[in-house]
Design a protein around this motif. Structure first.
Motif, short mmCIF file in Angstrom:
data_model
loop_
_atom_site.label_atom_id
_atom_site.label_comp_id
_atom_site.label_asym_id
_atom_site.label_seq_id
_atom_site.Cartn_x
_atom_site.Cartn_y
_atom_site.Cartn_z
N GLY A 1 -19.15 18.32 -4.43
CA GLY A 1 -20.44 18.73 -5.14
C GLY A 1 -20.57 19.82 -6.07
O GLY A 1 -19.44 20.58 -5.90
N LYS A 2 -21.52 19.70 -6.92
CA LYS A 2 -21.47 20.95 -8.15
C LYS A 2 -22.72 22.00 -7.31
O LYS A 2 -23.65 21.62 -6.76
N ILE A 3 -22.62 23.34 -7.55
CA ILE A 3 -23.63 24.32 -7.35
C ILE A 3 -24.15 24.76 -8.77
O ILE A 3 -23.34 25.12 -9.54
N ILE A 4 -25.43 24.92 -8.93
CA ILE A 4 -26.24 25.54 -10.18
C ILE A 4 -26.69 26.33 -9.44
O ILE A 4 -27.65 26.39 -8.60
N SER A 5 -26.63 28.12 -9.41
CA SER A 5 -27.50 28.88 -8.87
C SER A 5 -27.74 30.04 -9.69
O SER A 5 -27.44 30.39 -10.70
N ASN A 6 -29.24 30.29 -9.65
CA ASN A 6 -30.12 31.22 -10.37
C ASN A 6 -29.45 32.61 -9.72
O ASN A 6 -29.16 32.89 -8.79
N ASN A 7 -28.91 33.47 -10.57
CA ASN A 7 -28.43 34.57 -10.45
C ASN A 7 -29.53 35.73 -9.95
O ASN A 7 -29.99 36.41 -11.19
N TYR A 8 -30.26 35.31 -9.17
CA TYR A 8 -31.65 36.03 -8.91
C TYR A 8 -31.82 36.39 -7.31
O TYR A 8 -31.48 35.64 -6.64
N ARG A 9 -32.41 37.62 -7.19
CA ARG A 9 -32.63 38.04 -5.75
C ARG A 9 -33.98 37.95 -5.56
O ARG A 9 -34.82 38.58 -6.26
N MET A 10 -34.32 37.27 -4.47
CA MET A 10 -35.75 37.41 -3.98
C MET A 10 -35.73 37.44 -2.45
O MET A 10 -35.34 36.30 -1.89
N ASP A 11 -36.01 38.69 -2.14
CA ASP A 11 -35.90 38.83 -0.47
C ASP A 11 -36.75 37.73 0.18
O ASP A 11 -38.07 37.58 -0.08
N SER A 12 -36.27 37.10 1.23
CA SER A 12 -37.14 36.14 2.08
C SER A 12 -37.71 36.83 3.14
O SER A 12 -37.26 37.97 3.35
N MET A 13 -38.47 36.16 4.15
CA MET A 13 -39.28 36.83 5.04
C MET A 13 -38.26 37.53 6.10
O MET A 13 -38.58 38.82 6.39
N PRO A 14 -37.45 37.05 6.54
CA PRO A 14 -36.30 37.86 7.37
C PRO A 14 -35.79 39.19 6.69
O PRO A 14 -35.55 40.07 7.62
N VAL A 15 -35.63 39.21 5.37
CA VAL A 15 -35.12 40.12 5.02
C VAL A 15 -36.13 41.15 4.71
O VAL A 15 -35.79 42.61 5.12
N LEU A 16 -37.21 40.93 4.40
CA LEU A 16 -38.44 41.72 4.43
C LEU A 16 -38.80 42.48 5.68
O LEU A 16 -39.34 43.67 5.74
N THR A 17 -38.68 41.71 6.75
CA THR A 17 -39.01 42.16 7.85
C THR A 17 -38.06 42.93 8.62
O THR A 17 -37.97 43.49 9.79
N GLY A 18 -36.88 43.09 7.92
CA GLY A 18 -35.44 43.70 8.47
C GLY A 18 -34.82 42.76 9.63
O GLY A 18 -33.89 43.34 10.36
N LYS A 19 -35.16 41.53 9.65
CA LYS A 19 -34.32 40.87 10.61
C LYS A 19 -33.11 40.41 10.06
O LYS A 19 -32.30 39.82 10.98
N ALA A 20 -32.96 40.36 8.73
CA ALA A 20 -31.78 39.92 8.35
C ALA A 20 -31.30 40.80 7.22
O ALA A 20 -32.19 41.49 6.72
N GLU A 21 -30.09 40.95 6.80
CA GLU A 21 -29.60 41.82 5.75
C GLU A 21 -29.41 40.93 4.34
O GLU A 21 -28.65 39.91 4.59
N LEU B 1 -16.70 29.49 -4.99
CA LEU B 1 -17.25 28.10 -4.91
C LEU B 1 -17.32 27.60 -6.11
O LEU B 1 -17.57 26.48 -6.20
N ASP B 2 -16.90 28.36 -7.37
CA ASP B 2 -17.09 27.85 -8.65
C ASP B 2 -18.46 27.44 -9.22
O ASP B 2 -18.63 26.35 -9.68
N ALA B 3 -19.53 28.20 -8.45
CA ALA B 3 -20.77 27.65 -8.95
C ALA B 3 -21.24 28.07 -10.43
O ALA B 3 -20.50 29.26 -10.89
N THR B 4 -21.96 27.43 -10.85
CA THR B 4 -22.37 27.76 -12.43
C THR B 4 -23.52 28.74 -11.97
O THR B 4 -24.67 28.26 -11.44
N MET B 5 -23.28 29.94 -12.51
CA MET B 5 -24.47 31.17 -12.38
C MET B 5 -25.08 31.24 -13.70
O MET B 5 -24.69 31.31 -14.69
N LEU B 6 -26.48 30.99 -13.40
CA LEU B 6 -27.43 31.41 -14.77
C LEU B 6 -28.42 32.41 -14.40
O LEU B 6 -28.84 32.60 -13.31
N ASN B 7 -28.58 33.30 -15.44
CA ASN B 7 -29.53 34.43 -15.21
C ASN B 7 -30.93 33.59 -15.82
O ASN B 7 -31.53 34.21 -16.74
N ALA B 8 -31.44 32.56 -15.10
CA ALA B 8 -32.58 32.19 -15.47
C ALA B 8 -33.83 33.04 -15.59
O ALA B 8 -34.51 32.78 -16.42
#
Length: 197
Positions: free
Chosen positions: A90-110, A123-130
Motif C-alpha cells: 500500500g501507499k502512504i500520503i502524509s501531510n508533513n504537519y504536526r497537530m497535537d492530539s488529546m493524549p499529547v496535550l494532556t501529557g499522557k503521550a509524547e 516507509l517511502d511515504a509521499t510527504m506533502l507540506n499541505a
C-alpha cells in the motif's frame, strides 16, 4: 476489484469533508461506494478516521487490518497510528504537519517528531507540506483539499469531474479556492513522483 482508502487525521482538519467529496465523486463516476466514519472526538484534538471503499460491488464499508490500498494522513503521527491497516504494498500520503492530539496535550503521550519523520521516510511515504501550500494559495483551510487532490492523482481518478463535485458541495464563495487546491494537490504528487524517479 474493490479499492480501499483510509483517511485519518485530527478533529478540525477537514478529514470528513475530504471523504465526503471523494465518496460523492466516486458515486457520480458509477462506482459502488461504501463509507464509514469514526470520530474519536471529532472536535479539535481527537483522532478522526474515514474509510472509503469503491468498486463494482462493495459489500462492507469497513477496511480490515492490512486491507487499505492507500493511507492518507492529515497529520504525520496519525499515519503511524493507522499503519497496521495498510496492505504491505500500500501507499502512504502524509501531510508533513504536526497537530497535537488529546493524549499529547494532556501529557499522557509524547510526540516524537524526529522518530515519526524517520519512520515515514523509511516507509517511502509521499510527504506533502499541505498546510504551507494552503497558506500560499491564500486559505489555510484548504489543506484537506490539497490532500484530496494528491489522493485523486495517486489513485488515478483524475477523469472524474471534481470541479462539479466541489461546486455542488462547497459554499459558493469557497468554490474557486477549493478547485485551485485540488489541482495543486495533484501537481504536488506529480512533482514528488518526478523527484523520486
Amino acid at each position: 476489484m474493490t479499492k480501499s482508502i483510509l483517511l485519518v487525521g485530527v478533529g478540525g482538519q477537514g478529514t470528513i469533508l475530504a471523504s465526503k467529496l471523494l465518496t460523492t465523486g466516486l458515486m457520480e463516476a458509477g462506482y459502488d461506494v461504501k463509507m464509514s466514519e469514526i470520530h474519536g472526538m471529532s472536535q479539535r484534538g481527537g483522532s478522526v478516521s474515514s474509510q472509503v471503499r469503491y468498486g463494482n460491488e462493495v459489500y462492507s464499508p469497513v477496511i480490515e487490518v492490512g486491507g487499505a490500498d492507500i493511507l492518507v494522513s492529515f497529520e504525520k503521527m496519525e499515519a503511524l497510528r493507522w499503519l497496521n491497516y495498510l496492505k504491505p504494498e500500500g501507499k502512504i500520503i502524509s501531510n508533513n504537519y504536526r497537530m497535537d492530539s488529546m493524549p499529547v496535550l494532556t501529557g499522557k503521550a509524547e510526540y516524537k517528531e524526529k522518530e515519526i519523520e524517520e519512520e515515514l521516510k523509511r516507509l517511502d511515504a509521499t510527504m506533502l507540506n499541505a498546510a504551507d501550500e494552503a497558506v500560499k494559495l491564500g486559505n489555510a483551510k484548504v489543506m484537506n483539499i490539497i490532500l484530496l487532490g494528491a489522493l485523486v492523482k495517486s489513485m488515478k481518478l483524475e477523469d472524474i469531474n471534481w470541479e462539479k463535485i466541489i461546486k455542488d458541495n462547497v459554499k459558493e464563495k469557497f468554490v474557486d479556492i477549493n478547485i485551485k487546491a485540488l489541482k495543486h494537490g495533484m501537481e504536488l504528487v506529480s512533482k514528488e513522483a518526478l523527484a523520486t524517479n
